[in-house]
Motif scaffolding. Structure first.
Motif, PDB file in Angstrom:
ATOM      1  N   LYS A 150       0.831  -1.217   0.000  1.00  0.00           N
ATOM      2  CA  LYS A 150       0.000   0.000   0.000  1.00  0.00           C
ATOM      3  C   LYS A 150       0.862   1.263   0.000  1.00  0.00           C
ATOM      4  O   LYS A 150       0.564   2.233  -0.707  1.00  0.00           O
ATOM      5  CB  LYS A 150      -0.923   0.003   1.227  1.00  0.00           C
ATOM      6  CG  LYS A 150      -2.007  -1.070   1.185  1.00  0.00           C
ATOM      7  CD  LYS A 150      -2.749  -1.167   2.523  1.00  0.00           C
ATOM      8  CE  LYS A 150      -3.752  -2.305   2.510  1.00  0.00           C
ATOM      9  NZ  LYS A 150      -4.418  -2.495   3.824  1.00  0.00           N
ATOM     10  N   VAL A 151       1.937   1.250   0.770  1.00  0.00           N
ATOM     11  CA  VAL A 151       2.834   2.412   0.836  1.00  0.00           C
ATOM     12  C   VAL A 151       3.559   2.611  -0.496  1.00  0.00           C
ATOM     13  O   VAL A 151       3.655   3.733  -1.003  1.00  0.00           O
ATOM     14  CB  VAL A 151       3.846   2.242   1.990  1.00  0.00           C
ATOM     15  CG1 VAL A 151       4.975   3.268   1.883  1.00  0.00           C
ATOM     16  CG2 VAL A 151       3.143   2.361   3.334  1.00  0.00           C
ATOM     17  N   ILE A 152       4.058   1.524  -1.063  1.00  0.00           N
ATOM     18  CA  ILE A 152       4.750   1.619  -2.358  1.00  0.00           C
ATOM     19  C   ILE A 152       3.800   2.143  -3.431  1.00  0.00           C
ATOM     20  O   ILE A 152       4.161   3.000  -4.245  1.00  0.00           O
ATOM     21  CB  ILE A 152       5.326   0.241  -2.759  1.00  0.00           C
ATOM     22  CG1 ILE A 152       6.465  -0.149  -1.822  1.00  0.00           C
ATOM     23  CG2 ILE A 152       5.822   0.261  -4.206  1.00  0.00           C
ATOM     24  CD1 ILE A 152       6.926  -1.586  -1.963  1.00  0.00           C
ATOM     25  N   ASP A 153       2.574   1.640  -3.426  1.00  0.00           N
ATOM     26  CA  ASP A 153       1.574   2.079  -4.410  1.00  0.00           C
ATOM     27  C   ASP A 153       1.290   3.574  -4.275  1.00  0.00           C
ATOM     28  O   ASP A 153       1.237   4.301  -5.275  1.00  0.00           O
ATOM     29  CB  ASP A 153       0.287   1.273  -4.217  1.00  0.00           C
ATOM     30  CG  ASP A 153      -0.803   1.659  -5.209  1.00  0.00           C
ATOM     31  OD1 ASP A 153      -0.578   1.523  -6.421  1.00  0.00           O
ATOM     32  OD2 ASP A 153      -1.866   2.131  -4.757  1.00  0.00           O
ATOM     33  N   GLU A 154       1.148   4.059  -3.046  1.00  0.00           N
ATOM     34  CA  GLU A 154       0.843   5.480  -2.830  1.00  0.00           C
ATOM     35  C   GLU A 154       2.040   6.361  -3.229  1.00  0.00           C
ATOM     36  O   GLU A 154       1.864   7.413  -3.857  1.00  0.00           O
ATOM     37  CB  GLU A 154       0.469   5.721  -1.365  1.00  0.00           C
ATOM     38  CG  GLU A 154       0.197   7.173  -1.000  1.00  0.00           C
ATOM     39  CD  GLU A 154      -0.991   7.784  -1.726  1.00  0.00           C
ATOM     40  OE1 GLU A 154      -1.043   9.032  -1.814  1.00  0.00           O
ATOM     41  OE2 GLU A 154      -1.867   7.028  -2.205  1.00  0.00           O
ATOM     42  N   LEU A 155       3.247   5.936  -2.877  1.00  0.00           N
ATOM     43  CA  LEU A 155       4.439   6.702  -3.263  1.00  0.00           C
ATOM     44  C   LEU A 155       4.569   6.759  -4.784  1.00  0.00           C
ATOM     45  O   LEU A 155       4.898   7.805  -5.356  1.00  0.00           O
ATOM     46  CB  LEU A 155       5.689   6.076  -2.654  1.00  0.00           C
ATOM     47  CG  LEU A 155       5.921   6.305  -1.159  1.00  0.00           C
ATOM     48  CD1 LEU A 155       7.021   5.389  -0.642  1.00  0.00           C
ATOM     49  CD2 LEU A 155       6.284   7.757  -0.883  1.00  0.00           C
ATOM     50  N   THR A 156       4.302   5.642  -5.435  1.00  0.00           N
ATOM     51  CA  THR A 156       4.392   5.588  -6.902  1.00  0.00           C
ATOM     52  C   THR A 156       3.358   6.506  -7.539  1.00  0.00           C
ATOM     53  O   THR A 156       3.644   7.209  -8.511  1.00  0.00           O
ATOM     54  CB  THR A 156       4.207   4.140  -7.387  1.00  0.00           C
ATOM     55  OG1 THR A 156       5.200   3.301  -6.780  1.00  0.00           O
ATOM     56  CG2 THR A 156       4.356   4.060  -8.902  1.00  0.00           C
ATOM     57  N   LYS A 157       2.144   6.517  -6.978  1.00  0.00           N
ATOM     58  CA  LYS A 157       1.095   7.408  -7.491  1.00  0.00           C
ATOM     59  C   LYS A 157       1.493   8.874  -7.363  1.00  0.00           C
ATOM     60  O   LYS A 157       1.054   9.721  -8.149  1.00  0.00           O
ATOM     61  CB  LYS A 157      -0.218   7.153  -6.752  1.00  0.00           C
ATOM     62  CG  LYS A 157      -0.912   5.855  -7.137  1.00  0.00           C
ATOM     63  CD  LYS A 157      -2.174   5.655  -6.318  1.00  0.00           C
ATOM     64  CE  LYS A 157      -2.904   4.370  -6.710  1.00  0.00           C
ATOM     65  NZ  LYS A 157      -4.104   4.137  -5.862  1.00  0.00           N
TER      66      LYS A 157
END
Length: 344
Positions: free
Chosen positions: A20-27
């Motif tokens: 979830k954290v990686i996805d949000e940072l990537t977004k």
């Protein structure tokens, strides 16, 4: 590069929170890397593939290259070593580390039993909402930081990366306030901290040398990242030398730390010329510098009061290196002449 680790007991949702954290940072447009630690054996490869057979045959490192690239090492590497190597692969904005709970990086805890002084937030990975993830990433943006030993802040009252990292976690220092360190050094697998001056010194001297090379012949147009690997068989003797620097015929006052760097750098340059004498004194003079241009400047190098004859290419390297060395000292006036005396 900002580093944050996600830690917790088994089955507390570390991986789901990491995703979830990686996805949000990537977004948010960041370039993200991740590191996963496990107490169990991890095998990325599949049995009977070609790369699996390479490892079974005894290869200590197997690299598989196709539409993606993977590295399969037989050795377990230290986290700081991995983080340093990541800097060579790409300019990552964030590294999300899952596990490694004994290390001293900012931590997001998924269970209370792993909370320690490095923990910046404890969360329930299974119930955290989309808004909760967004807020958590805001916190990661604020309190994540680079490799501990690379953290420096001039005149902050703290002399070590550990103290600076603590101040970042507590919100007393922002990472934007840290010294702009552009050079990173590892010796025998250990990360060595370079403050702003030494970092800039490394950068300027190496750029000076590179400026003399025909890098366009190798397809290099713009120098954005320099990677240098040195194999050394010589023992460092730690001998002390003394140096005096004059700029435009005026003595330059420098502290002993800078004197040591200048002296050892000049000695290293002369040693690279393979002179046969025991070196006791070195004098180098550069004259005729105009508008920071060195091509037509003259250089004189004496070792033990005897002038050395050096070819044009070597002259170019010495001029560029010494000029870069001096400009890293942030001289206010235009430099026309440089004289450096070293007593070994």
């Amino acid at each position: 590069m900002k580093i944050v680790s996600i830690v917790g007991r088994k089955n507390t949702g570390k991986t789901s929170l990491s995703v979830k954290v990686i996805d949000e940072l990537t977004k948010r447009g960041y370039n993200v890397a991740s590191v996963k630690h496990s107490h169990h054996s991890i095998e990325m490869d599949k049995e009977n593939t070609d790369t699996w057979k390479h490892k079974q045959a005894g290869a200590n490192l197997v690299v598989g290259v196709g539409s993606t690239t993977f590295f399969n090492s037989r050795k377990e590497h230290d986290l700081n070593r991995i983080l340093y190597l990541l800097k060579h692969f790409d300019n990552f904005d964030f590294v999300i580390v899952e596990g490694y709970k004994t290390y001293n990086y900012p931590k997001i805890a998924t269970s209370s039993d792993v909370v320690d002084k490095y923990t910046i937030k404890q969360v329930d990975s299974f119930t955290i909402t989309e808004k909760g993830v967004s807020d958590l990433v805001d916190l990661i943006e604020e309190k994540g930081h680079d490799i501990i030993d690379t953290l420096f802040k001039k005149n902050c009252g703290y002399n070590d990366g550990e103290s600076i990292a603590q101040e970042i976690r507590e919100g007393n220092i922002k990472t934007e306030e840290l010294d702009d360190v552009t050079s990173y050094l590892s010796i025998d697998g250990k990360v060595i901290g370079l403050n702003r001056f030494v970092s800039d010194y490394f950068k300027q001297v190496n750029l000076g040398i590179i400026n003399t090379l025909n890098i366009k012949d190798y397809g290099v147009e713009d120098v954005e990242k320099i990677e240098l690997l040195i194999h050394n068989e010589n023992k460092l003797n730690g001998d002390k030398s003394n140096s005096k620097i004059s700029i435009n015929q005026k003595p330059l006052e420098i502290n002993q730390f800078v004197k040591d760097i200048i002296s050892n750098s000049i000695k290293g340059m002369v040693n690279s010329l393979k002179t046969q004498d025991d070196i006791e004194k070195i004098c180098v003079e550069i004259k005729g510098i105009e508008n920071n241009e060195l091509y037509n400047a003259d250089i004189l190098l004496k070792v033990n009061d005897e002038e050395l004859n050096i070819n044009k290419f070597t002259c170019g390297i010495l001029k560029e290196s010494i000029f870069a060395m001096v400009t890293s000292l942030k001289i206010d006036e235009e430099i026309n002449e440089i004289k450096i005396d070293v007593e070994v």
